[in-house]
Scaffold this active site. Structure first.
Site, PDB file in Angstrom:
ATOM      1  N   SER A 121       0.821  -1.208   0.000  1.00  0.00           N
ATOM      2  CA  SER A 121       0.000   0.000   0.000  1.00  0.00           C
ATOM      3  C   SER A 121       0.852   1.253   0.000  1.00  0.00           C
ATOM      4  O   SER A 121       0.332   2.355  -0.186  1.00  0.00           O
ATOM      5  CB  SER A 121      -0.907   0.015   1.241  1.00  0.00           C
ATOM      6  OG  SER A 121      -0.122   0.021   2.421  1.00  0.00           O
ATOM      7  N   HIS A 142      -3.622  -4.163  -4.944  1.00  0.00           N
ATOM      8  CA  HIS A 142      -3.816  -3.582  -3.613  1.00  0.00           C
ATOM      9  C   HIS A 142      -5.252  -3.775  -3.163  1.00  0.00           C
ATOM     10  O   HIS A 142      -6.157  -3.076  -3.615  1.00  0.00           O
ATOM     11  CB  HIS A 142      -3.450  -2.090  -3.627  1.00  0.00           C
ATOM     12  CG  HIS A 142      -3.620  -1.442  -2.289  1.00  0.00           C
ATOM     13  ND1 HIS A 142      -4.087  -0.157  -2.127  1.00  0.00           N
ATOM     14  CD2 HIS A 142      -3.399  -1.917  -1.033  1.00  0.00           C
ATOM     15  CE1 HIS A 142      -4.153   0.127  -0.839  1.00  0.00           C
ATOM     16  NE2 HIS A 142      -3.734  -0.917  -0.155  1.00  0.00           N
ATOM     17  N   GLU A 154      -7.082  -1.965  -6.237  1.00  0.00           N
ATOM     18  CA  GLU A 154      -6.289  -1.116  -7.126  1.00  0.00           C
ATOM     19  C   GLU A 154      -5.305  -2.007  -7.878  1.00  0.00           C
ATOM     20  O   GLU A 154      -4.481  -2.690  -7.261  1.00  0.00           O
ATOM     21  CB  GLU A 154      -5.542  -0.056  -6.333  1.00  0.00           C
ATOM     22  CG  GLU A 154      -6.452   0.982  -5.694  1.00  0.00           C
ATOM     23  CD  GLU A 154      -5.703   1.975  -4.831  1.00  0.00           C
ATOM     24  OE1 GLU A 154      -6.061   3.157  -4.852  1.00  0.00           O
ATOM     25  OE2 GLU A 154      -4.760   1.565  -4.106  1.00  0.00           O
ATOM     26  N   ASN A 192      -5.100   6.458  -1.469  1.00  0.00           N
ATOM     27  CA  ASN A 192      -4.264   7.100  -0.461  1.00  0.00           C
ATOM     28  C   ASN A 192      -3.647   8.409  -0.944  1.00  0.00           C
ATOM     29  O   ASN A 192      -3.253   9.239  -0.124  1.00  0.00           O
ATOM     30  CB  ASN A 192      -3.169   6.144   0.011  1.00  0.00           C
ATOM     31  CG  ASN A 192      -3.693   5.116   0.988  1.00  0.00           C
ATOM     32  OD1 ASN A 192      -4.634   5.374   1.723  1.00  0.00           O
ATOM     33  ND2 ASN A 192      -3.099   3.930   0.994  1.00  0.00           N
TER      34      ASN A 192
END
Length: 503
Positions: A121, A142, A154, A192
């Site tokens: 991540s 991910h 992802e 993120n």
């Protein structure tokens, strides 16, 4: 790889490794678990079997399916037992050298057509894959925690990832019942990266002493439409975990001020106040601990009328609510911006990145996802603002059935500055080829449960709204933190395409 009889290997048997293994197992694949620590793979297999039993108890899996799934799951004592795998997913420590060495070892074991994937991540997919002889087959997958429940995956292409490998990974995730989004290898990937302002702006409002955590959280939930506020959410995630992600993205972008971590959060981590798991974070946790209440203004008398000057823009639906509350609305055909004039002569304006101290008789109100559904609205006023103007503003929103939180003189307030910055990062990511508009919206809705994707939010608010607000903020804080991206500038000022035109 989507054929259900192909073996899937999972290396690393912590929470994420177990979750990914369960997803592949339920999708019909034989799964082999490996962990470098002896005995952990067997313990993980037992834990997964117990979770499958609970699925049967809840009616989400039949007893026959449970037996078949259990027969497909096996621990491995060596990496060599993954030799027949069509896909190996890694979920080990977030340390670059550890992951690189693991994949070097895997290359000596698996066939050349085996897809290799990392669940990292925070690390660069390109950097991990750079250690491989065949980096083209290496991709990021991910998953979000808990992997069996959250739909988003992802699919991250490193600089050397072959299109065919990324496509295989994407189709595999989809065959497993997940919602994959494709993105390039960038710090924080999609979620993120774009989510950083949600936390950063809440912390900035707190650090500037404009509002306390309980009030900021309440405004984000009850006005912004977010499921949780930034303070309660980071307490749930863990302050150390959230701050580490922020720091990783900040360092990945060469300490770009747009991603700067919060000093207040750093102090929280240093004090060991890590959130719920520690019993103390932004809030205290315990059986006899009461959560602090948000600041809510005392009852005030509603104004007899308001005068509308210009177009209220994203807040135009307020006019119907004001009329429904029995308050007269007088409209003047003037283009003076987004404002209401109160009987005192003071003005009420939608947050635009300016401050109340610049206009003593102006009180700002925050952006809402849906003013009709919102149960709370924040107002911002300078310390020397006209008290009568503020009381009329409070009374107006209370007459609409809203709780009112009065915060300090904060340009862009809470929801408006947060949404504007999220929109800016989303447009910047699209322009840089990180992902498509559609995938960004999907990622933010599914990955962090935003009420709208940032691109859709941008369309609803108007093409110039986010740019104008950030430009105002940048004038007042020229550090670069609020400087609108070139992508947002181009979006805001691009001419409208007419049907049949060649633009």
């Amino acid at each position: 790889m989507t054929a259900h009889d192909r073996l899937v290997g999972v290396v690393g048997t912590g929470t994420m490794g177990q979750g990914i293994a369960q997803v592949a197992l339920v999708a019909g694949h034989p799964v082999r678990l490996y962990d470098a620590v002896p005995g952990r793979a067997r313990t993980a297999a037992d834990a997964i079997a117990a979770r499958l039993d609970r699925l049967v108890e809840k009616g989400r899996m039949s007893a026959e399916e449970r037996v078949a799934a259990g027969a497909r799951l096996a621990p491995a004592q060596t990496l060599g037992e993954l030799a027949d795998a069509a896909l190996v997913v890694e979920a080990v420590l977030e340390e670059l050298d550890v992951k690189q060495q693991l994949f070097r070892d895997l290359e000596d074991v698996v066939a050349q057509d085996c897809l290799l994937a990392t669940n990292t991540s925070s690390l660069s997919v390109t950097a991990i894959g750079g250690a491989l002889r065949l980096p083209g087959r290496f991709v990021g997958l991910h998953f979000f925690n808990p992997a069996p429940l959250l739909p988003l995956v992802e699919v991250v292409s490193g600089s050397a990832t072959d299109v065919t490998a990324a496509t295989r990974a994407y189709e595999t995730a989809r065959a497993w019942g997940k919602t994959p989004v494709a993105c390039a290898d960038t710090p924080g990937f999609l979620v993120n990266r774009i989510a950083r302002p949600f936390y950063a702006e809440a912390f900035a409002v707190y650090e500037d002493q404009a509002a306390d955590p309980a009030t900021i959280d309440a405004v984000l939930r009850e006005s912004g439409g977010f499921k949780m506020g930034a303070f309660e959410l980071t307490d749930l995630i863990g302050q150390d975990v959230n701050e580490a992600v922020t720091r990783s993205v900040w360092e990945g972008f060469f300490q770009d001020v747009k991603f700067r971590p919060s000093l207040a959060q750093r102090r929280l981590v240093e004090a060991g106040h890590l959130g719920r798991k520690a019993g103390q974070g932004w809030y205290a946790y315990g059986d006899d601990t009461e959560r602090p209440e948000p600041h809510t203004a005392a009852p005030a008398e509603k104004p007899a009328y308001v005068v509308v000057e210009g177009d209220l823009g994203p807040a135009r639906e307020l006019l119907a609510l004001i009329r429904d509350a029995g308050i007269e609305v007088r409209e003047e055909d003037e283009d003076n911006g987004t404002r209401l004039v109160l009987p005192s002569g003071g003005q009420l304006a939608l947050a635009d990145g300016q401050t109340s101290i610049e206009y003593r008789d102006v009180v700002y109100f925050d952006l809402a996802l849906d003013y009709r559904a919102a149960t709370r609205v924040a107002l911002s006023a300078a310390k020397d603002a006209d008290r009568r103007t503020l009381e009329e503003a409070v009374g107006l929103f209370q007459a609409l059935g809203k709780d009112v939180s009065v915060i300090g003189d904060m340009p862009g307030m809470i929801v408006a500055r947060t949404v504007a910055r999220i929109i800016d990062l989303a447009h910047d990511a699209v322009a840089k080829g990180v992902a498509t508009e559609e995938d960004i919206d999907i990622a933010m809705r599914l990955g962090v449960n935003y009420p709208l994707g940032p691109i859709e939010w941008s369309r609803r608010l108007g093409k110039n709204w986010a740019y104008a607000l950030l430009d105002d903020l940048h004038l007042r804080d020229p550090s670069g933190r609020y400087a609108p991206s070139l992508a947002l500038y181009r979006h805001s000022y691009a001419p409208e395409k007419r049907e049949g035109s060649q633009q």
